[in-house]
Design an enzyme around this catalytic site. Structure first.
Site, PDB file in Angstrom:
ATOM      1  N   GLY A 165       1.397  -1.149  -0.156  1.00 48.10           N
ATOM      2  CA  GLY A 165      -0.119   0.026  -0.115  1.00 48.10           C
ATOM      3  C   GLY A 165       1.534   1.472   0.269  1.00 48.10           C
ATOM      4  O   GLY A 165       1.964   1.364   0.376  1.00 48.10           O
ATOM      5  N   ARG A 221       0.596  -5.045  -5.053  1.00 45.01           N
ATOM      6  CA  ARG A 221       0.399  -6.116  -4.725  1.00 45.01           C
ATOM      7  C   ARG A 221       0.748  -7.277  -5.275  1.00 45.01           C
ATOM      8  O   ARG A 221       0.005  -7.575  -7.128  1.00 45.01           O
ATOM      9  CB  ARG A 221      -0.962  -7.084  -4.553  1.00 45.01           C
ATOM     10  CG  ARG A 221      -1.687  -5.217  -3.211  1.00 45.01           C
ATOM     11  CD  ARG A 221      -1.119  -5.087  -1.650  1.00 45.01           C
ATOM     12  NE  ARG A 221      -2.330  -4.259  -1.333  1.00 45.01           N
ATOM     13  CZ  ARG A 221      -1.987  -3.173   0.128  1.00 45.01           C
ATOM     14  NH1 ARG A 221      -1.651  -3.556   0.453  1.00 45.01           N
ATOM     15  NH2 ARG A 221      -2.810  -2.489   0.434  1.00 45.01           N
ATOM     16  N   ASP A 263       5.013  -4.059   6.237  1.00 44.83           N
ATOM     17  CA  ASP A 263       5.503  -5.912   7.112  1.00 44.83           C
ATOM     18  C   ASP A 263       5.480  -7.000   5.456  1.00 44.83           C
ATOM     19  O   ASP A 263       6.001  -7.740   5.602  1.00 44.83           O
ATOM     20  CB  ASP A 263       4.808  -5.921   8.121  1.00 44.83           C
ATOM     21  CG  ASP A 263       3.389  -6.045   7.846  1.00 44.83           C
ATOM     22  OD1 ASP A 263       2.493  -5.547   6.903  1.00 44.83           O
ATOM     23  OD2 ASP A 263       2.769  -6.791   9.138  1.00 44.83           O
ATOM     24  N   THR A 283       4.118   2.857   5.742  1.00 44.81           N
ATOM     25  CA  THR A 283       2.434   2.399   6.074  1.00 44.81           C
ATOM     26  C   THR A 283       1.704   3.395   6.762  1.00 44.81           C
ATOM     27  O   THR A 283       2.186   4.260   8.167  1.00 44.81           O
ATOM     28  CB  THR A 283       2.223   1.065   6.663  1.00 44.81           C
ATOM     29  OG1 THR A 283       0.916   1.421   6.819  1.00 44.81           O
ATOM     30  CG2 THR A 283       3.326   1.110   7.480  1.00 44.81           C
ATOM     31  N   ASP A 289      -0.810   2.662   8.522  1.00 42.34           N
ATOM     32  CA  ASP A 289      -1.227   1.771   9.690  1.00 42.34           C
ATOM     33  C   ASP A 289      -0.348   1.256  10.495  1.00 42.34           C
ATOM     34  O   ASP A 289      -0.654   1.788  11.337  1.00 42.34           O
ATOM     35  CB  ASP A 289      -1.239   0.747   8.891  1.00 42.34           C
ATOM     36  CG  ASP A 289      -1.761   0.018   7.459  1.00 42.34           C
ATOM     37  OD1 ASP A 289      -2.929   0.583   7.279  1.00 42.34           O
ATOM     38  OD2 ASP A 289      -1.699  -0.889   6.969  1.00 42.34           O
ATOM     39  N   ASP A 314       1.441  -0.178  11.552  1.00 42.27           N
ATOM     40  CA  ASP A 314       1.859  -1.936  12.385  1.00 42.27           C
ATOM     41  C   ASP A 314       2.960  -2.032  12.589  1.00 42.27           C
ATOM     42  O   ASP A 314       3.316  -3.811  12.513  1.00 42.27           O
ATOM     43  CB  ASP A 314       0.698  -2.096  12.013  1.00 42.27           C
ATOM     44  CG  ASP A 314       1.157  -2.259  10.071  1.00 42.27           C
ATOM     45  OD1 ASP A 314       1.352  -2.166  10.015  1.00 42.27           O
ATOM     46  OD2 ASP A 314       0.039  -3.040  10.038  1.00 42.27           O
ATOM     47  N   ARG A 340      -5.169  -1.338   8.919  1.00 50.06           N
ATOM     48  CA  ARG A 340      -6.443  -3.081   8.424  1.00 50.06           C
ATOM     49  C   ARG A 340      -6.013  -3.723   9.228  1.00 50.06           C
ATOM     50  O   ARG A 340      -7.221  -2.791   9.858  1.00 50.06           O
ATOM     51  CB  ARG A 340      -4.189  -3.397   8.156  1.00 50.06           C
ATOM     52  CG  ARG A 340      -4.370  -4.682   7.398  1.00 50.06           C
ATOM     53  CD  ARG A 340      -3.247  -4.993   6.470  1.00 50.06           C
ATOM     54  NE  ARG A 340      -2.189  -4.580   5.536  1.00 50.06           N
ATOM     55  CZ  ARG A 340      -2.683  -4.775   4.281  1.00 50.06           C
ATOM     56  NH1 ARG A 340      -2.500  -6.308   4.174  1.00 50.06           N
ATOM     57  NH2 ARG A 340      -2.190  -3.559   3.399  1.00 50.06           N
TER      58      ARG A 340
HETATM   59  P1  ADP Z   1       2.711  -3.896   2.497  1.00 55.10           P
HETATM   60  O1  ADP Z   1       3.564  -4.045   2.521  1.00 55.10           O
HETATM   61  O2  ADP Z   1       1.498  -2.854   2.203  1.00 55.10           O
HETATM   62  O3  ADP Z   1       2.422  -4.868   3.893  1.00 55.10           O
HETATM   63  P2  ADP Z   1       1.514  -6.385   0.678  1.00 55.10           P
HETATM   64  O4  ADP Z   1       1.036  -7.149   2.257  1.00 55.10           O
HETATM   65  O5  ADP Z   1       0.522  -6.385   0.490  1.00 55.10           O
HETATM   66  O6  ADP Z   1       2.255  -4.767   1.394  1.00 55.10           O
HETATM   67  O7  ADP Z   1       2.710  -6.876   0.533  1.00 55.10           O
HETATM   68  C1  ADP Z   1       3.581  -6.392  -0.507  1.00 55.10           C
HETATM   69  C2  ADP Z   1       3.926  -7.459  -1.253  1.00 55.10           C
HETATM   70  O8  ADP Z   1       4.923  -7.964  -0.715  1.00 55.10           O
HETATM   71  C3  ADP Z   1       2.460  -8.504  -1.797  1.00 55.10           C
HETATM   72  O9  ADP Z   1       1.972  -8.338  -2.743  1.00 55.10           O
HETATM   73  C4  ADP Z   1       3.591  -9.611  -2.242  1.00 55.10           C
HETATM   74  O10 ADP Z   1       4.315  -9.406  -3.302  1.00 55.10           O
HETATM   75  C5  ADP Z   1       4.827  -9.557  -1.542  1.00 55.10           C
HETATM   76  N1  ADP Z   1       4.873 -10.714  -0.005  1.00 55.10           N
HETATM   77  C6  ADP Z   1       4.194 -10.471   1.044  1.00 55.10           C
HETATM   78  N2  ADP Z   1       3.977 -11.615   1.597  1.00 55.10           N
HETATM   79  C7  ADP Z   1       4.924 -12.027   1.358  1.00 55.10           C
HETATM   80  C8  ADP Z   1       5.403 -13.445   1.658  1.00 55.10           C
HETATM   81  N3  ADP Z   1       5.160 -13.897   2.596  1.00 55.10           N
HETATM   82  N4  ADP Z   1       6.198 -13.928   1.000  1.00 55.10           N
HETATM   83  C9  ADP Z   1       6.463 -13.407  -0.201  1.00 55.10           C
HETATM   84  N5  ADP Z   1       6.367 -12.341  -0.798  1.00 55.10           N
HETATM   85  C10 ADP Z   1       5.875 -11.453   0.788  1.00 55.10           C
HETATM   86  O1  F6P Z   2      -1.712  -1.274   4.603  1.00 53.35           O
HETATM   87  C1  F6P Z   2      -2.714   0.288   3.948  1.00 53.35           C
HETATM   88  C2  F6P Z   2      -4.039  -0.144   3.934  1.00 53.35           C
HETATM   89  O2  F6P Z   2      -4.457   1.032   2.883  1.00 53.35           O
HETATM   90  C3  F6P Z   2      -4.699  -0.432   5.059  1.00 53.35           C
HETATM   91  O3  F6P Z   2      -5.205   0.471   6.175  1.00 53.35           O
HETATM   92  C4  F6P Z   2      -6.410  -1.027   4.096  1.00 53.35           C
HETATM   93  O4  F6P Z   2      -6.529  -1.676   4.858  1.00 53.35           O
HETATM   94  C5  F6P Z   2      -5.214  -1.700   3.163  1.00 53.35           C
HETATM   95  O5  F6P Z   2      -4.095  -1.008   2.750  1.00 53.35           O
HETATM   96  C6  F6P Z   2      -5.981  -1.635   1.464  1.00 53.35           C
HETATM   97  O6  F6P Z   2      -5.504  -2.371   0.525  1.00 53.35           O
HETATM   98  P1  F6P Z   2      -5.535  -2.177  -1.117  1.00 53.35           P
HETATM   99  O7  F6P Z   2      -5.132  -0.883  -1.357  1.00 53.35           O
HETATM  100  O8  F6P Z   2      -5.553  -3.770  -1.484  1.00 53.35           O
HETATM  101  O9  F6P Z   2      -7.310  -1.593  -0.772  1.00 53.35           O
END
Ligand code: ADP
Ligand code: F6P
Length: 320
Positions: free
Chosen positions: A11, A72, A103, A126, A128, A130, A172
Site C-alpha cells: 500500500g 500487490r 510488513d 505505511t 497503518d 503496524d 488494516r
Molecule cells: P505491505 O507491504 O503494505 O504490508 P502487502 O502485505 O500487500 O503490503 O505486501 C506487499 C507485497 O509483498 C505482496 O503483494 C507480495 O508480493 C509480497 N509479500 C507479502 N508477503 C509475502 C511473503 N510471505 N512471501 C513473499 N512475498 C510476500
Molecule cells: O496498508 C495500508 C492500507 O491502506 C490499509 O489501511 C488498508 O486496509 C489496505 O491498505 C487497503 O488495501 P488495498 O489498497 O489493497 O485496498
C-alpha cells in the site's frame, strides 16, 4: 557496493517519494548508482526500472503516492517469482536493495534474501503504523492529519444536528491510526480490533452523555473492528440517537506528506544507505525513542507490535 536498487511495495504511503529522493541523493553522494524498480516487486519480476539521479528525483518531496508506482504482487510469493526477481538483481549488478513498504513487503524481502547475494534493507512506510520494532512509519503522521481535518468537519455538522457519527478509519487489522486520530479529534469513544465487544460501552457512553446534555458525538472505529454499518444500526436502535456513518477510506492514503513524514523519510533513507555501505542486510530501519536504529527482518516479520492500551483509557478520560 556500486549499484543499489529502490522499490516501493504494498500500500502506498505519503512520504514514499521523499524516501526515494533521499535514498537517491544520499547514495549518489557516496558514489553509488541507483536503479528505481517500477510497480513494486513486479518491477523485479519484469526487470523494469529507471535510473534515478539527484536531478530526476527533484520536485517530488511534496508529492503523495510514489513516482515508482506500487502494487500487490502475488507472483512474487512463488518460488518462480522469487527466482526471477533474484535474476533481475544480478543481471543489473545490483549489490543492495532498499525496499520501502510495509510488513508484507518485508516478508517478501526476507524470502528474496534467500535467493540473492544482494543485501536488502527495509524502510517502513505505511499509514497503518503496524510494523514491529519502529515507533513510527513513513505516512502515518500524514494519514492522522488527513483524518483529523476531515473529522473536524464532521464534528461541525454533528454538533449542529445533535447526531452521533461513527467514522471508520483505516489501519488494516490494527488500531494505531484509530487511537491517535481518536485522541486528537476528541472522540467520545474509540473502537479498535485489539479490544473486542465494546458496543455496550458505546451505548452507555451515549446515554450518559445525553443525560449530561451532550447529544452530539464522534466514535472513531478502526476498519479492523468489523462491519461498521451493523455497529451503527445497533447503536441507533439501543440509544434512539440519530446515528450517521462516514467511512473515510482512501483519502487517508493520499495527499502531500506532512513535514514529519518527509523528515522521517529523510532520516530513514540515510540509515538505509549507511547499512548497505557497511555491508549489512536483512534489516529494517526503525525509529526507537527518537533515535534511528535497525531491526532484523526476522523480528519485524514474526513479532507483533503492541498497541498501548493506556491510550484508550486516556481517550476515555478526555471525553468526559
Ligand atoms: P505491505 O507491504 O503494505 O504490508 P502487502 O502485505 O500487500 O503490503 O505486501 C506487499 C507485497 O509483498 C505482496 O503483494 C507480495 O508480493 C509480497 N509479500 C507479502 N508477503 C509475502 C511473503 N510471505 N512471501 C513473499 N512475498 C510476500
Ligand atoms: O496498508 C495500508 C492500507 O491502506 C490499509 O489501511 C488498508 O486496509 C489496505 O491498505 C487497503 O488495501 P488495498 O489498497 O489493497 O485496498
Amino acid at each position: 557496493m556500486k549499484t543499489i536498487g529502490v522499490v516501493t511495495s504494498g500500500g502506498d504511503a505519503p512520504g514514499m517519494n521523499a524516501a526515494i529522493r533521499a535514498v537517491t541523493r544520499i547514495a549518489h553522494s557516496k558514489n553509488l548508482e541507483v536503479l528505481g524498480f517500477e510497480r513494486g516487486w513486479e518491477g523485479l519480476l519484469t526487470n523494469t526500472f529507471r535510473r534515478l539521479t539527484p536531478r530526476n528525483v527533484g520536485g517530488i518531496i511534496q508529492l503523495g503516492g510514489t513516482i515508482l508506482h506500487t502494487c500487490r504482487c502475488p507472483e512474487f510469493k512463488t518460488e518462480d517469482g522469487l527466482e526471477k526477481a533474484a535474476k533481475s538483481l544480478s543481471a543489473n549488478c545490483v549489490d543492495g536493495l532498499v525496499v520501502i513498504g510495509g510488513d508484507g513487503s518485508f516478508k517478501g524481502a526476507l524470502e528474496l534474501s534467500k535467493k540473492t547475494n544482494a543485501l536488502i534493507v527495509g524502510i517502513p512506510a505505511t499509514i497503518d503504523n503496524d510494523i514491529y520494532g519502529t515507533d513510527e512509519t513513513i505516512g502515518f503522521d500524514t494519514a492522522v492529519n488527513t483524518a483529523v481535518s476531515e473529522i473536524d468537519k464532521i464534528r461541525d455538522t454533528a454538533i449542529s444536528h445533535e447526531r452521533i457519527f461513527i467514522v471508520e478509519v483505516m489501519g488494516r487489522t490494527r488500531g494505531f491510526l484509530a487511537v491517535t486520530v481518536g485522541i486528537t479529534v476528541g472522540a467520545e469513544i474509540i473502537l479498535v480490533p485489539e479490544e473486542k465487544g465494546k458496543t455496550q460501552d458505546v451505548v452507555n457512553v451515549i446515554r450518559e452523555n445525553a443525560r449530561k446534555g451532550k447529544k452530539a458525538g464522534i466514535i472513531v472505529a478502526a476498519e479492523g473492528c468489523g462491519k461498521v454499518t451493523e455497529i451503527a444500526q445497533e447503536i441507533q436502535e439501543k440509544t434512539g440517537a440519530e446515528v450517521r456513518l462516514t467511512i473515510l477510506g482512501y483519502v487517508q492514503r493520499g495527499g502531500s506528506p506532512s513535514a514529519r513524514s518527509r523528515f522521517l523519510a529523510s532520516l530513514f533513507a540515510e540509515k538505509a544507505v549507511d547499512l548497505l555501505l557497511q555491508n549489512q542486510g536483512n534489516l529494517a530501519v526503525a525509529l526507537q525513542n527518537g533515535h534511528v536504529k535497525s531491526v532484523p527482518f526476522t523480528d519485524v516479520c514474526n513479532k507483533t507490535k503492541p498497541l498501548d492500551m493506556s491510550l484508550i483509557a486516556l481517550a476515555d478520560m478526555l471525553a468526559t
